[in-house]
Design an enzyme around this catalytic site. Structure first.
Site, short mmCIF file in Angstrom:
data_model
loop_
_atom_site.label_atom_id
_atom_site.label_comp_id
_atom_site.label_asym_id
_atom_site.label_seq_id
_atom_site.Cartn_x
_atom_site.Cartn_y
_atom_site.Cartn_z
NE ARG A 24 36.65 38.79 37.56
CZ ARG A 24 37.64 39.66 37.49
NH1 ARG A 24 38.23 39.90 36.36
NH2 ARG A 24 38.03 40.31 38.56
NE ARG A 28 36.08 39.90 33.06
CZ ARG A 28 37.30 39.96 33.52
NH1 ARG A 28 37.84 41.13 33.79
NH2 ARG A 28 37.98 38.88 33.75
NE ARG A 37 31.64 48.10 31.03
CZ ARG A 37 32.92 47.83 30.82
NH1 ARG A 37 33.54 46.96 31.59
NH2 ARG A 37 33.58 48.38 29.83
CG ASP A 73 33.90 43.48 43.45
OD1 ASP A 73 34.70 43.79 44.36
OD2 ASP A 73 34.27 43.27 42.29
CE1 TYR A 150 42.39 44.29 44.30
CE2 TYR A 150 41.73 42.34 45.54
CZ TYR A 150 42.10 42.93 44.35
OH TYR A 150 42.20 42.17 43.22
#
Length: 349
Positions: A24, A28, A37, A73, A150
């Site tokens: 990652r 973020r 973003r 993703d 998911y």
């Protein structure tokens, strides 16, 4: 390749130090990412090759990592198979029409990846051009079991109890879905390699929710198919968080690298995995919130514990969003100060 430390580590070739990158890393915790973003939605960032390229390169330029990992993703795969996937900022994924019955399964299809996921391949080609062989590019996909979690649960979960119940109460349907995901993933990753990915990582984020026998039957059986399809084309890393009990079986797939989390010692991981595979990990991401001198001290201890050979320095899971950039840089810089000079004589500059 100007910096081929990752490729050397995966092939077992000697190098002056181990490579370092962070799961990652493109995202973020970086202020530059947060600006993007604010302007673009999540899947807009994924599906716009120029944005995916910019985000992928940010940690290479800002932190100085030894590998880039594609910004994308794992849930682009169920999206390509016909399932709606929403990503709600700060909350995570939401799939409004999950798979629970045979009728639900009929809504899915194995896609033409060049039709549904060409934006990923376009991004990889652009990233490779912009990287200009500075560092290798890692492509990736989710393991079929993690993707099923998911697709059935419909959202994130700590236990994925509905996904497990689906596998236990409707095993035939579950294996049908797992095989569809596997076939799609193989074509998708082959497309990534053709576009220029130098390494592939398979993320089994929820592998640790399964006991040993179930991990073999529900997860590793399908990961093995993916590794078999790719291992002669490109180095493959398997990261099955929490599934340390299966390190020996995962090593036997022919994958060149195995990611491990912080809940296992390097010595135990090596004894289980053997000497013919490269271990990747295993710094606790939360420890990057420690003061910088503590980070440097603990990274050094980790490096000595792994030794000089067949190690890729990484976190034991994705970097946390509240990690200061200078702490991430301290993690990387400490690894860059390490020098191999024979397995018993490693030192820091």
């Amino acid at each position: 390749m100007k910096n081929d430390l990752l490729l050397k580590a995966l092939s077992g070739k000697p190098a002056e130090r181990p490579p370092v990158w962070m799961m990652r890393q493109a995202g973020r915790y970086l202020p530059q990412y947060m600006k993007l973003r604010e302007q673009y939605g999540f899947f807009e960032r994924c599906q716009t090759p120029e944005l995916a390229c910019e985000i992928t390169l940010q940690p290479v330029d800002i932190i100085g990592v030894d590998a880039a990992i594609l910004f994308s993703d794992i849930l682009v795969v169920p999206q390509a198979m016909g399932l709606e996937v929403q990503l709600i900022e700060s909350k995570g994924p939401f799939l409004p029409d999950p798979i629970r019955t045979e009728a639900d399964l009929q809504r899915l299809f194995i896609p033409d990846v060049h039709e549904k996921l060409q934006y990923v391949f376009d991004a990889i080609q652009l990233i490779k051009k912009e990287l200009n062989d500075r560092v290798p590019l890692i492509g990736f996909a989710g393991a079929p079991w993690t993707i099923l979690c998911y697709m059935v649960q419909g959202k994130g979960s700590k236990t994925f109890d509905e996904a497990k119940a689906f596998c236990y109460t409707q095993p035939q349907l579950a294996h049908q879905l797992l095989q569809m995901i596997t076939n799609t993933t193989i074509a998708y990753l082959e497309g990534q390699v053709e576009a220029g990915a130098d390494v592939i990582q398979i993320f089994d984020s929820w592998g640790g929710l399964l006991g040993p026998a179930d991990f073999e039957a529900i997860s590793l059986k399908y990961i093995r198919q993916i590794v078999n399809a790719l291992k002669d084309k490109v180095p493959v890393i398997i990261f099955a968080k929490g599934a340390w009990h299966a390190l020996e079986s995962m090593a036997a797939t022919g994958a060149q690298g195995l990611g491990i989390d912080w809940c296992i010692t390097p010595q135990m991981a090596r004894s289980l995995a053997g000497n013919k595979v490269t271990l990747q990990g295993n710094f606790d991401p939360a420890k990057l919130l420690s003061p910088v001198p503590v980070i440097k001290k603990e990274v050094k201890e980790m490096l000595f514990a792994f030794g000089s050979e067949r190690h890729i320095v990484n976190l034991g899971h994705g970097i946390l969003p509240n990690v200061p950039v200078d702490h991430a840089r301290a993690f990387v810089d400490t690894v860059k100060e390490w020098r191999n000079s024979g397995s018993n004589n490693a030192h820091f500059d």
